[in-house]
Design a protein around this motif. Structure first.
Motif, PDB file in Angstrom:
ATOM      1  N   HIS A 155       0.784  -1.235   0.000  1.00  0.00           N
ATOM      2  CA  HIS A 155       0.000   0.000   0.000  1.00  0.00           C
ATOM      3  C   HIS A 155       0.814   1.281   0.000  1.00  0.00           C
ATOM      4  O   HIS A 155       0.240   2.370  -0.058  1.00  0.00           O
ATOM      5  N   SER A 173       1.929   6.237  -3.491  1.00  0.00           N
ATOM      6  CA  SER A 173       1.086   5.039  -3.487  1.00  0.00           C
ATOM      7  C   SER A 173       0.119   5.090  -4.657  1.00  0.00           C
ATOM      8  O   SER A 173      -0.586   6.086  -4.845  1.00  0.00           O
ATOM      9  N   ARG A 174       0.086   4.026  -5.430  1.00  0.00           N
ATOM     10  CA  ARG A 174      -0.908   3.946  -6.516  1.00  0.00           C
ATOM     11  C   ARG A 174      -2.326   3.949  -5.951  1.00  0.00           C
ATOM     12  O   ARG A 174      -3.250   4.460  -6.585  1.00  0.00           O
ATOM     13  N   GLU A 175      -2.504   3.373  -4.792  1.00  0.00           N
ATOM     14  CA  GLU A 175      -3.839   3.369  -4.183  1.00  0.00           C
ATOM     15  C   GLU A 175      -4.284   4.780  -3.824  1.00  0.00           C
ATOM     16  O   GLU A 175      -5.456   5.138  -4.010  1.00  0.00           O
ATOM     17  N   ALA A 222      -5.377   6.838  -6.845  1.00  0.00           N
ATOM     18  CA  ALA A 222      -6.744   6.582  -7.307  1.00  0.00           C
ATOM     19  C   ALA A 222      -7.751   7.539  -6.687  1.00  0.00           C
ATOM     20  O   ALA A 222      -8.872   7.682  -7.193  1.00  0.00           O
ATOM     21  N   SER A 233       0.069   5.617   6.060  1.00  0.00           N
ATOM     22  CA  SER A 233       0.474   4.317   5.513  1.00  0.00           C
ATOM     23  C   SER A 233       1.950   4.044   5.774  1.00  0.00           C
ATOM     24  O   SER A 233       2.343   2.923   6.114  1.00  0.00           O
TER      25      SER A 233
END
Length: 374
Positions: A254, A269-271, A274, A292
């Motif tokens: 994450h 973070s790619r999450e 988004a 995170s």
């Protein structure tokens, strides 16, 4: 240079002075071309400065030719460090990656096996071994598999751009920063002749290199060329620490974490990316990234969020670089790519050679700009 045939010496306008533009211009300058660097902002302070800046090929397995190009990029970084010195920009400390669910762990290990078959060094350790030998500040299960890629690195992109630009200018290159390109003029035969800038000046040139990153499509449009680009914004946060508790770039579950000098850490973070289009405030994105990171490196709980930027990645529509000449516009070249940090030195060398000698390197064959027709 191609001057022995009677062709006038190249005067090259490099549009965009991030890592790709700086690398192309530096290589051209050191081989005798007259180079004018043009940047609408300040060199190295755009996407290059707001990237995770991870030098790798382990994340580039979708196409073997792309993997090979990135491996060559890694080698070109090592050669560049020997040529200009590694101080303040080159950190070849390897890269760690692990996951927190069985399916992702299986995929991670399969990728490591694939890469090993391509002669790419990948070591598998347990979390306990990593904490003991490499990163004692991490929190992770002792039995979790962790892949260590010892040949990977991270780069301080802004410092590298400054080093390349400084050497090029010292060799006679010109820098025009804080001014944008408004027009590109062509002759009766369609070849490059001039570049007009927003400060009202006009430069006589016979080569243009479009290294404008997220603005590359707009530059191409000045020549009625369609260069389709993806829209992929990314949020990067820098946090200040009294002591940087990690020693290398890593992809934890994450969150992505790497050092950024003696008192700073970079988070991505790619999450979290988004959430950008959902309207989340960048300050909230930064808080989520920080939280995170604290789950993985508890010591980062004492750090302070310093700066956050949402930047647009310069990714051509099919996900692969657009590098080289556009035959329909003599004198116009593109150097547009995601992973510019990894690819900058090798693209800089190969594209400069193509401009000066007229021969395209086989390594760039799959990444020709003409796959996007006018």
């Amino acid at each position: 240079m191609r001057t022995g045939s009677g062709k006038r010496p190249e005067r090259v306008a490099v549009i965009g002075v991030g890592i790709l533009g700086a690398s192309v211009g530096w290589n051209l300058s050191r081989h005798g071309a007259e180079v004018v660097f043009i940047d609408a902002g300040r060199p190295g302070e755009g996407v290059t400065n707001w990237s995770f800046s991870w030098v790798n090929a382990s994340n580039k397995t979708a196409r073997k030719s792309y993997f090979d190009l990135n491996v060559a990029g890694m080698a070109a970084h090592r050669e560049l460090a020997r040529t200009i010195g590694p101080d303040s920009w080159w950190y070849p400390s390897g890269h760690l990656r692990w996951a927190d669910d069985p399916a992702a762990q299986t995929k991670l290990l399969e990728t490591a096996e694939l890469l090993a078959g391509w002669d790419y060094r990948a070591e598998v350790h347990t979390g306990a071994e990593v904490r003991r030998r490499l990163e004692p500040a991490l929190t992770m299960p002792g039995e979790v598999p962790v892949v260590f890629y010892p040949d990977e690195a991270w780069v301080h992109g802004r410092h590298l751009v400054g080093r390349l630009l400084g050497q090029a200018v010292a060799s006679g290159a010109e820098l025009r920063s804080g001014t944008a390109v408004r027009d590109i003029g062509t002759g009766a035969d369609g070849s490059i002749r001039t570049v007009a800038l927003s400060d009202g000046s006009r430069l006589d040139v016979n080569v243009v290199v479009n290294a404008a990153g997220p603005g590359a499509s707009d530059v191409a449009g000045l020549l009625a060329r369609h260069l389709p680009m993806r829209r992929e914004p990314g949020a990067v946060t820098r946090i200040d620490c009294t002591r940087v508790p990690v020693h290398r770039a890593m992809h934890a579950p994450h969150i992505e974490i790497r050092p950024d000098g003696d008192a700073s850490v970079v988070l991505h973070s790619r999450e979290i990316d988004a959430l950008i289009d959902t309207g989340e405030d960048p300050a909230q994105l930064a808080r989520l990234l920080h939280e995170s990171a604290r789950q993985v490196v508890p010591e980062l709980g004492n750090s302070r969020i310093a700066r956050t930027r949402v930047a647009h990645r310069p990714i051509p529509a099919d996900g692969f670089p657009s590098v080289g000449a556009v035959p329909s516009v003599p004198g116009y070249y593109e150097a547009v790519s995601h992973s510019g940090i990894t690819l900058g030195p090798v693209i800089g060398r190969l594209l400069a050679s193509e401009i000066l000698n007229g021969k395209r390197h086989a390594m760039l064959a799959d990444f020709r700009p003409e796959r996007f027709p006018l």
